[in-house]
Structures are given as C-alpha cells and as structure tokens.
Design a protein around this motif. Structure first.
Motif, short mmCIF file in Angstrom:
data_model
loop_
_atom_site.label_atom_id
_atom_site.label_comp_id
_atom_site.label_asym_id
_atom_site.label_seq_id
_atom_site.Cartn_x
_atom_site.Cartn_y
_atom_site.Cartn_z
N ASP A 66 -2.75 -2.61 -3.11
CA ASP A 66 -1.50 -3.04 -3.35
C ASP A 66 -0.73 -2.91 -5.12
O ASP A 66 -1.75 -3.02 -6.07
CB ASP A 66 -2.53 -4.63 -3.88
CG ASP A 66 -1.72 -5.41 -4.48
OD1 ASP A 66 -0.52 -5.61 -4.00
OD2 ASP A 66 -1.97 -6.63 -4.84
N CYS A 67 -0.22 -1.92 -5.47
CA CYS A 67 0.09 -1.46 -6.29
C CYS A 67 1.79 -2.17 -6.85
O CYS A 67 2.81 -2.12 -5.87
CB CYS A 67 1.04 -0.03 -5.95
SG CYS A 67 1.61 0.75 -7.17
N ALA A 68 2.21 -2.86 -7.67
CA ALA A 68 2.56 -3.76 -8.37
C ALA A 68 3.93 -3.09 -8.03
O ALA A 68 5.23 -3.03 -7.99
CB ALA A 68 2.67 -3.54 -9.89
N ALA A 85 1.16 -1.25 -0.49
CA ALA A 85 -0.45 -0.16 -0.05
C ALA A 85 0.98 1.18 0.40
O ALA A 85 2.15 1.17 0.31
CB ALA A 85 -0.70 -0.15 1.29
N CYS A 86 0.21 2.29 -0.69
CA CYS A 86 1.00 3.53 -0.84
C CYS A 86 1.56 3.68 0.78
O CYS A 86 2.68 4.45 0.93
CB CYS A 86 -0.08 4.54 -0.77
SG CYS A 86 -0.58 4.90 -2.93
N LEU A 87 0.84 3.72 1.64
CA LEU A 87 1.08 4.46 3.39
C LEU A 87 2.52 3.59 4.01
O LEU A 87 3.36 3.63 4.86
CB LEU A 87 -0.17 4.50 3.69
CG LEU A 87 -1.01 4.68 3.81
CD1 LEU A 87 -2.34 4.62 5.05
CD2 LEU A 87 -0.94 6.58 4.46
N SER A 88 2.54 2.33 3.54
CA SER A 88 4.36 1.50 3.38
C SER A 88 5.28 1.68 2.86
O SER A 88 6.11 0.90 2.45
CB SER A 88 3.45 -0.08 3.47
OG SER A 88 2.95 -0.35 2.58
N CYS A 89 4.90 2.71 1.71
CA CYS A 89 5.91 2.63 0.12
C CYS A 89 6.76 3.79 0.37
O CYS A 89 6.34 4.44 0.67
CB CYS A 89 4.86 2.46 -0.71
SG CYS A 89 5.69 3.12 -2.76
N ARG A 90 8.11 4.03 -0.14
CA ARG A 90 9.15 4.68 0.28
C ARG A 90 8.66 5.59 -0.99
O ARG A 90 9.79 7.11 -0.78
CB ARG A 90 10.69 3.91 0.31
CG ARG A 90 11.14 3.79 -1.26
CD ARG A 90 12.70 2.99 -1.10
NE ARG A 90 12.93 1.95 -1.74
CZ ARG A 90 13.59 2.57 -3.46
NH1 ARG A 90 13.68 3.24 -3.50
NH2 ARG A 90 13.42 1.39 -3.94
N HIS A 91 8.19 5.51 -2.14
CA HIS A 91 8.03 6.45 -2.64
C HIS A 91 6.95 7.35 -2.50
O HIS A 91 6.47 8.26 -3.19
CB HIS A 91 7.06 6.15 -4.10
CG HIS A 91 8.32 5.33 -4.91
ND1 HIS A 91 10.04 5.45 -5.40
CD2 HIS A 91 8.26 3.89 -5.04
CE1 HIS A 91 10.08 4.38 -5.10
NE2 HIS A 91 9.45 3.21 -5.36
N PHE A 92 6.14 6.78 -0.97
CA PHE A 92 5.51 7.70 -0.66
C PHE A 92 5.68 9.49 -0.19
O PHE A 92 6.58 8.52 1.11
CB PHE A 92 3.96 6.97 0.04
CG PHE A 92 2.86 7.44 0.55
CD1 PHE A 92 1.87 8.41 -0.38
CD2 PHE A 92 2.42 7.73 2.27
CE1 PHE A 92 0.63 8.70 0.68
CE2 PHE A 92 1.77 8.58 2.53
CZ PHE A 92 0.72 9.13 2.40
N GLU A 93 5.43 10.19 -0.80
CA GLU A 93 5.55 11.43 1.03
C GLU A 93 4.63 11.79 1.18
O GLU A 93 3.97 12.85 0.48
CB GLU A 93 6.05 12.62 -0.22
CG GLU A 93 8.00 12.01 -0.74
CD GLU A 93 8.32 12.79 -1.56
OE1 GLU A 93 8.45 13.92 -1.42
OE2 GLU A 93 9.22 12.34 -2.75
N HIS A 136 2.37 12.88 -2.08
CA HIS A 136 2.73 13.06 -3.03
C HIS A 136 3.68 11.23 -3.84
O HIS A 136 3.28 10.57 -1.87
CB HIS A 136 4.28 13.93 -3.16
CG HIS A 136 4.93 14.07 -4.68
ND1 HIS A 136 4.41 14.84 -5.50
CD2 HIS A 136 6.01 13.67 -4.96
CE1 HIS A 136 5.72 14.77 -6.32
NE2 HIS A 136 5.73 14.23 -6.00
N CYS A 137 3.57 11.29 -5.10
CA CYS A 137 4.20 9.83 -5.13
C CYS A 137 5.56 10.22 -5.66
O CYS A 137 5.15 10.95 -6.88
CB CYS A 137 3.36 9.26 -5.81
SG CYS A 137 4.20 7.17 -6.68
N ALA A 138 6.37 10.30 -5.52
CA ALA A 138 8.10 10.57 -5.90
C ALA A 138 7.85 9.04 -7.03
O ALA A 138 8.98 9.79 -7.59
CB ALA A 138 8.54 9.84 -4.78
S1 SF4 Z 1 4.87 4.03 -6.09
FE1 SF4 Z 1 3.76 5.21 -5.53
S2 SF4 Z 1 1.48 4.75 -5.89
FE2 SF4 Z 1 3.37 2.53 -6.16
S3 SF4 Z 1 2.35 2.44 -3.72
FE3 SF4 Z 1 4.44 3.93 -4.48
S4 SF4 Z 1 3.18 5.61 -3.45
FE4 SF4 Z 1 1.55 4.44 -4.51
#
Ligand code: SF4
Length: 217
Positions: free
Chosen positions: A197-199, A161-169, A181-183
C-alpha cells in the motif's frame, strides 16, 4: 487387493488447507485487535476500515471504490459513510476528475482517528518483527505470490502495490540480485522493499498489471 497401511498422519489436512486455516485464524486475531480499538473510538469495523482506506488518499475516493475494497454492497457502504460524515470524520467534495461525481475525504478529525487506528495492529507487527529477517522476507514473498494467485480469480480488491504501479519496472536488470526498479525514485527495488500500500502508487495499464502479477506468481 492391496491394503495400504494406515499411518497416524492419514487424517492430517493438506498443507494448503492448513495454511488457509492459519491465515484465517490470524485474520480473526487481527480483526479482534482492530475491533477493540474501533469500539474505543465509537466506530464499527466497517467505519474503521473506511477511515483507514481514506488515509493518505489525498485526491479522495468514490463510494463504489470503497464498496469494492470492503467487499460489501454500495448501500451498506453508503450507510457507513453517512455515519462518518455525521461524526465529522469524513467530508464529501466534488471529484477532481469529474465535477458531477462525489469524492470522499478525511476531515482533520478523521485523520487523527485514522492515525490512532493505525496503531491497533502494532502487537502483530511486533510479533512479525521478532522473526529472523530472512524468514520475514520469505513470508512477504510468499504472501505476494498468494495474492498474485488470488488476483487471477478476481477475488482480490485493487491494491496500491508495486506490482500494479506504473512506476514499477519489472526485471529492468535481468539476472541481477535486485532485478526490479521504481521509476518514481529512480532506484532498484529489492523484493524486501516491495510495497502493498504505497501512497505514491499510480495505477499501471491493466494488461501490464496482470503481466506483473502473473510473472510474480
Ligand atoms: S511508486 Fe514505486 S514504491 Fe510506490 S508502488 Fe510504485 S513502484 Fe512501488
């Protein structure tokens, strides 16, 4: 002694209890929808779930991770995986990050079955899509908040999920209508686009993950 008057609603369970009951009933309906399609594919529910968990995970996954996601023992997971390997739907390979470890992947046949399983719940998707857009967004937010609360109890398996993703700001744009923001795609990320569930998900540092979920709860 004060005696409180009885009302016709005295025996109504709390709203929290009724929400849990409703989620449980919905889960039963979804499970039976998935069960029907799994049976038609000659799979039991655990095998069907494993195929879905392996879908879009191109680097493969470990058996222990699958067991956690399914909330079942490593031995039961291993039996289900062995059955899928025998059916030609899953293959084992050396893990890219550790040559001594094994990673599980879908075979092309497994990919095709996983894609068909993906349509098993389209009846529920259609039902949700009939709700007004605002209500869908409120529901998504409420479910994220509930997952965030459950994460505190360590009962919820890891999500992409976005909330556990390193691209999530989180809160990159404080006070704005779209604060997150999604980096990865370098764009603001509205709540209605938050993914479960993001690939492309890449796990953030555990402390950052906890901070994000707690901020959302
Ligand atoms: S890549 Fe972007 S859209 Fe996908 S989980 Fe990470 S923050 Fe969310």
């Amino acid at each position: 002694m004060d005696i409180e008057a009885e009302t016709p609603w005295d025996s109504t369970p709390d709203i929290s209890a009724r929400i849990v009951t409703a989620i449980g009933r919905i889960a039963t309906v979804l499970r039976s929808g998935m069960w029907e399609v799994s049976l038609a594919e000659g799979l039991n529910p655990a095998q069907a779930e494993i195929l879905q968990l392996l879908q879009y995970r191109t680097t493969g996954v470990r058996l222990s991770w699958l067991a956690k996601q399914l909330s079942i023992s490593a031995a039961s997971t291993s039996d289900s995986v062995a059955a899928l390997v025998a059916k030609g739907l899953v293959r084992k390979a050396k893990a890219a990050d550790d040559g001594r470890a094994t990673a599980l992947h879908l075979t092309p046949e497994g990919e095709a079955v996983a894609a068909r399983l993906g349509h098993a719940l389209s009846f529920a998707d259609t039902a949700v899509a009939r709700l007004p857009a605002g209500q869908q967004q409120q529901m998504l937010t409420g479910l994220f908040k509930l997952i965030a609360e459950l994460q505190k109890t360590d009962r919820f398996p890891e999500l992409r999920a976005c909330l556990s993703c390193r691209h999530f700001e989180a809160n990159k744009y404080p006070g704005q209508e779209v604060p997150h923001h999604c980096a990865l795609v370098n764009a603001p990320l509205p709540i209605s686009f938050l993914r479960i569930d993001c690939a492309e998900h890449a796990p953030a540092d555990p402390l950052v993950q906890r901070r994000n979920w707690e901020a959302f709860a």
